[in-house]
Scaffold this motif. Structure first.
Motif, PDB file in Angstrom:
ATOM      1  N   GLY A 171      36.888  11.301  40.965  1.00 32.49           N
ATOM      2  CA  GLY A 171      35.900  10.984  42.303  1.00 32.49           C
ATOM      3  C   GLY A 171      36.176  11.262  43.455  1.00 32.49           C
ATOM      4  N   ARG A 172      36.836  12.508  43.600  1.00 30.03           N
ATOM      5  CA  ARG A 172      36.709  13.162  44.972  1.00 30.03           C
ATOM      6  C   ARG A 172      35.672  13.818  45.372  1.00 30.03           C
ATOM      7  NH1 ARG A 172      42.871  15.167  46.116  1.00 30.03           N
ATOM      8  NH2 ARG A 172      43.995  13.591  44.923  1.00 30.03           N
ATOM      9  N   LYS A 173      35.450  14.105  46.461  1.00 29.27           N
ATOM     10  CA  LYS A 173      34.203  14.669  46.938  1.00 29.27           C
ATOM     11  C   LYS A 173      34.392  16.181  47.714  1.00 29.27           C
ATOM     12  CE  LYS A 173      31.815  11.161  45.828  1.00 29.27           C
ATOM     13  NZ  LYS A 173      30.757  11.316  44.602  1.00 29.27           N
ATOM     14  N   HIS A 174      33.627  17.073  47.545  1.00 25.34           N
ATOM     15  CA  HIS A 174      33.550  18.355  48.233  1.00 25.34           C
ATOM     16  C   HIS A 174      33.356  18.088  49.709  1.00 25.34           C
ATOM     17  CE1 HIS A 174      33.450  22.503  49.041  1.00 25.34           C
ATOM     18  NE2 HIS A 174      32.355  22.419  49.348  1.00 25.34           N
ATOM     19  N   ILE A 175      34.122  18.792  50.463  1.00 20.09           N
ATOM     20  CA  ILE A 175      33.727  18.811  51.947  1.00 20.09           C
ATOM     21  C   ILE A 175      33.497  20.308  52.555  1.00 20.09           C
ATOM     22  CG2 ILE A 175      34.413  18.324  54.391  1.00 20.09           C
ATOM     23  CD1 ILE A 175      36.158  15.976  53.412  1.00 20.09           C
ATOM     24  N   SER A 176      32.801  20.636  52.782  1.00 15.11           N
ATOM     25  CA  SER A 176      32.447  22.159  53.489  1.00 15.11           C
ATOM     26  C   SER A 176      32.989  22.165  54.956  1.00 15.11           C
ATOM     27  CB  SER A 176      30.705  22.468  53.388  1.00 15.11           C
ATOM     28  OG  SER A 176      30.913  23.873  53.949  1.00 15.11           O
ATOM     29  N   ILE A 177      33.982  23.103  55.128  1.00 14.71           N
ATOM     30  CA  ILE A 177      34.784  22.826  56.475  1.00 14.71           C
ATOM     31  C   ILE A 177      33.432  23.258  57.612  1.00 14.71           C
ATOM     32  CG2 ILE A 177      35.028  25.737  56.373  1.00 14.71           C
ATOM     33  CD1 ILE A 177      37.798  24.887  57.782  1.00 14.71           C
ATOM     34  N   ALA A 178      32.350  23.984  57.188  1.00 17.62           N
ATOM     35  CA  ALA A 178      31.259  24.213  58.349  1.00 17.62           C
ATOM     36  C   ALA A 178      30.411  22.951  58.756  1.00 17.62           C
ATOM     37  CB  ALA A 178      30.335  25.281  57.589  1.00 17.62           C
ATOM     38  N   SER A 179      30.857  21.828  57.669  1.00 21.68           N
ATOM     39  CA  SER A 179      30.188  20.741  58.206  1.00 21.68           C
ATOM     40  C   SER A 179      30.760  19.608  59.248  1.00 21.68           C
ATOM     41  CB  SER A 179      29.624  19.659  57.038  1.00 21.68           C
ATOM     42  OG  SER A 179      30.955  19.352  56.323  1.00 21.68           O
ATOM     43  N   LEU A 180      31.926  20.157  59.445  1.00 23.62           N
ATOM     44  CA  LEU A 180      32.793  19.315  60.542  1.00 23.62           C
ATOM     45  C   LEU A 180      32.193  19.159  61.936  1.00 23.62           C
ATOM     46  CD1 LEU A 180      36.287  20.634  59.340  1.00 23.62           C
ATOM     47  CD2 LEU A 180      35.230  18.515  58.872  1.00 23.62           C
ATOM     48  N   ASP A 181      31.740  20.404  62.187  1.00 24.98           N
ATOM     49  CA  ASP A 181      31.065  20.216  63.648  1.00 24.98           C
ATOM     50  C   ASP A 181      30.239  21.422  64.001  1.00 24.98           C
ATOM     51  OD1 ASP A 181      32.659  22.159  65.320  1.00 24.98           O
ATOM     52  OD2 ASP A 181      34.088  20.366  65.360  1.00 24.98           O
ATOM     53  N   ARG A 182      29.496  21.597  65.004  1.00 26.07           N
ATOM     54  CA  ARG A 182      28.534  22.706  65.428  1.00 26.07           C
ATOM     55  C   ARG A 182      29.573  23.850  65.705  1.00 26.07           C
ATOM     56  NH1 ARG A 182      23.388  24.359  65.069  1.00 26.07           N
ATOM     57  NH2 ARG A 182      23.200  26.565  65.845  1.00 26.07           N
ATOM     58  N   VAL A 227      32.644  24.605  64.742  1.00 25.71           N
ATOM     59  CA  VAL A 227      33.203  25.258  63.432  1.00 25.71           C
ATOM     60  C   VAL A 227      31.983  26.049  62.837  1.00 25.71           C
ATOM     61  CG1 VAL A 227      34.291  24.576  61.361  1.00 25.71           C
ATOM     62  CG2 VAL A 227      34.779  23.254  63.317  1.00 25.71           C
ATOM     63  N   LYS A 228      30.919  25.241  62.633  1.00 23.46           N
ATOM     64  CA  LYS A 228      29.947  25.929  61.607  1.00 23.46           C
ATOM     65  C   LYS A 228      29.632  27.431  62.333  1.00 23.46           C
ATOM     66  CE  LYS A 228      24.880  25.710  60.780  1.00 23.46           C
ATOM     67  NZ  LYS A 228      23.668  25.043  61.051  1.00 23.46           N
ATOM     68  N   ASP A 229      29.691  27.705  63.485  1.00 28.34           N
ATOM     69  CA  ASP A 229      29.479  28.939  64.065  1.00 28.34           C
ATOM     70  C   ASP A 229      30.498  29.988  63.853  1.00 28.34           C
ATOM     71  OD1 ASP A 229      26.925  27.960  65.084  1.00 28.34           O
ATOM     72  OD2 ASP A 229      27.724  27.638  67.068  1.00 28.34           O
ATOM     73  N   HIS A 230      31.837  29.472  63.432  1.00 28.02           N
ATOM     74  CA  HIS A 230      32.943  30.236  63.211  1.00 28.02           C
ATOM     75  C   HIS A 230      32.975  30.617  61.573  1.00 28.02           C
ATOM     76  CE1 HIS A 230      34.164  29.696  67.350  1.00 28.02           C
ATOM     77  NE2 HIS A 230      35.031  30.617  67.019  1.00 28.02           N
ATOM     78  N   THR A 231      32.025  29.921  60.820  1.00 25.53           N
ATOM     79  CA  THR A 231      32.194  29.917  59.175  1.00 25.53           C
ATOM     80  C   THR A 231      31.007  30.728  58.673  1.00 25.53           C
ATOM     81  OG1 THR A 231      33.157  27.830  59.645  1.00 25.53           O
ATOM     82  CG2 THR A 231      32.470  28.440  57.508  1.00 25.53           C
ATOM     83  N   ILE A 232      31.348  31.536  57.593  1.00 21.48           N
ATOM     84  CA  ILE A 232      30.662  32.045  56.780  1.00 21.48           C
ATOM     85  C   ILE A 232      30.742  31.216  55.348  1.00 21.48           C
ATOM     86  CG2 ILE A 232      29.998  34.113  55.349  1.00 21.48           C
ATOM     87  CD1 ILE A 232      31.575  34.459  58.404  1.00 21.48           C
ATOM     88  N   VAL A 233      29.731  30.581  54.823  1.00 22.59           N
ATOM     89  CA  VAL A 233      30.119  29.895  53.633  1.00 22.59           C
ATOM     90  C   VAL A 233      29.448  30.672  52.598  1.00 22.59           C
ATOM     91  CG1 VAL A 233      29.237  27.642  52.376  1.00 22.59           C
ATOM     92  CG2 VAL A 233      29.787  27.570  54.765  1.00 22.59           C
ATOM     93  N   VAL A 234      30.289  30.794  51.400  1.00 20.78           N
ATOM     94  CA  VAL A 234      29.939  31.362  50.004  1.00 20.78           C
ATOM     95  C   VAL A 234      29.833  30.524  48.950  1.00 20.78           C
ATOM     96  CG1 VAL A 234      30.499  33.440  48.698  1.00 20.78           C
ATOM     97  CG2 VAL A 234      31.001  33.755  51.270  1.00 20.78           C
ATOM     98  N   ASN A 235      28.691  30.769  48.116  1.00 17.96           N
ATOM     99  CA  ASN A 235      28.545  30.111  46.994  1.00 17.96           C
ATOM    100  C   ASN A 235      27.726  30.566  46.183  1.00 17.96           C
ATOM    101  OD1 ASN A 235      28.327  27.882  45.251  1.00 17.96           O
ATOM    102  ND2 ASN A 235      28.568  26.182  47.017  1.00 17.96           N
ATOM    103  N   GLY A 236      27.456  29.991  44.923  1.00 17.57           N
ATOM    104  CA  GLY A 236      26.585  30.749  44.017  1.00 17.57           C
ATOM    105  C   GLY A 236      26.073  29.901  42.903  1.00 17.57           C
ATOM    106  N   VAL A 237      25.722  30.493  41.568  1.00 17.36           N
ATOM    107  CA  VAL A 237      25.146  29.560  40.634  1.00 17.36           C
ATOM    108  C   VAL A 237      26.029  29.769  39.423  1.00 17.36           C
ATOM    109  CG1 VAL A 237      22.569  29.409  41.282  1.00 17.36           C
ATOM    110  CG2 VAL A 237      23.406  31.456  39.918  1.00 17.36           C
TER     111      VAL A 237
END
Length: 397
Positions: A212-223, A225-235
């Protein structure tokens, strides 16, 4: 003739190596049970395959823009908005040949000779090699299994230097299955902002989280942080599309621009047909994703219970991905079938030779007290494989 010194310093992937060895034995008729797989054992959902077939029939077989077809980039942007509460423009998104390619592009775009990149240990085997390929230096930060493989924040602070360019975080984590809690992400974010380094957040296992845990993207914490983050994902992991080779990255526009330029000369665009298949994946419902996740959770529960009831072995309860780090500390120094066990390599070699079970040695992940097992295989295989491991260890003298 002298080959590239930098390239000669790049190690072979231990996960791919053990899988190749197991496949060689299978080809010879040996009944090997493989726990090395880094991919779901389910087939790609039919609606995704049908989208690929339609793309071929419609002639979608030519070059595309280097950074990906506009429709797919819009679908990725929509995914980030709905799933992660993140807003990006198309100029902030790059589609690559798998998430590994996105990570490679990011390292090449960010690093200069002498830079340092922080990597929590245990780590995915490729992270240090990607850093070295970018002429930078990997610096390792402890994650203690007694603390559920959470990042040691004091050690992280001690490892930060004026040379620190980035930190790579991976949650859910390969190989430990750890899911970083929000308070840890917040501390990492504060340090990145205070010391002005980038965060490369590998979120490829985002959909595979349990209990029941939820994923938290670190880039979503605040603006900031987002400007310091490259988020990598895929299918690849969520939709069982590992061979389709579609990953993506989102981040600051200036970083994505450099990553795109690198890709334009290295590979050009990702496979056009796979892009249209990925578009269908991201636009479709997640029934197949949830089915796989629920099955993985059942397998995890069984594997954890079994391992913790085998003499000399133990493991933590992972909360994401589909791996277990099996603790072999108590096995070291034991003699089994005339062989003294001194390392994770010894365990891996003996299990393959004597029990026909393939696991991955922990030293490839930066820790020699563990071996990694994947539960991306059937319950039947898991039961039979663990039976073999237990029987082998029971022959200890």
């Amino acid at each position: 003739m002298i080959l590239s010194r930098k390239s000669l310093n790049i190690s072979e992937s231990s996960t791919l190596a053990i899988t190749a060895l197991a496949n060689q034995l299978k080809a010879k008729g040996v009944n090997v049970i493989g726990f090395g797989a880094g991919e779901p054992d389910f087939d790609t959902p039919d609606y995704i395959k049908e989208a690929a077939i339609k793309a071929i029939k419609d002639g979608r077989t030519k070059y595309t823009p280097v950074s990906g077809i506009p429709e797919l980039k819009e679908a990725i942007i929509n995914k980030f908005k709905i799933d992660n509460n993140l807003e990006y423009k198309t100029s902030q998104v790059l589609v690559s040949n798998g998430a590994k390619h996105s990570l490679y592009n990011a390292m090449q775009a960010l690093c200069n000779p002498g830079d340092e990149v922080l990597i929590p240990t245990p780590y995915w085997v490729t992270y240090p090699e990607l850093v070295k390929m970018a002429d930078a230096t990997p610096v390792f930060v402890r994650c203690d299994h007694t603390k559920d493989f959470r990042l040691d924040l004091d050690d992280l602070k001690a490892k930060i230097s004026p040379k620190t360019k980035a930190i790579i975080i991976n949650s859910p984590n390969n190989p430990t299955g750890a899911v970083y809690p929000q308070e840890d992400l917040e501390e990492i974010a504060k340090l990145a902002i205070a010391h002005d380094f980038y965060i490369i957040s590998d979120e490829i296992y985002e959909e595979l989280i349990y209990d029941g845990r939820k994923h938290i993207s670190i880039a979503s914490l605040d603006r900031e942080v987002k400007d310091h983050t490259i988020v990598v994902n895929g299918v690849s992991k969520a939709y069982s599309m590992t061979g389709w080779r579609i990953g993506y990255a989102a981040g600051p526009e200036e970083v994505i621009k450099v990553m795109t330029n690198i890709q334009s000369h290295a590979t050009s665009n990702p496979n056009s047909i796979a892009q249209y298949a990925s578009l269908a994946a991201l636009r479709g419902n997640k029934d197949d994703v949830y089915m796989m996740r629920d099955e993985f959770e059942l397998r995890r529960n069984y594997m954890v219970q079994r391992i913790n009831n085998i003499k000399y072995l133990s493991c933590n309860m992972p909360h994401g991905a589909f791996y277990i780090m099996m603790n072999i500390q108590e096995l070291k120094g034991k003699v089994i079938e005339g062989n003294v066990i001194n390392s994770s390599e010894d365990v891996t070699k003996l299990l393959l030779e004597k029990a026909n079970v393939a696991v991955v040695p922990g030293d490839g992940f930066g820790t020699d007290d563990f071996v990694r097992l994947s539960y991306a295989t059937s319950i039947k295989n898991i039961k039979n494989g663990l039976d073999r491991i237990e029987a082998f260890i029971s022959s200890e003298v």
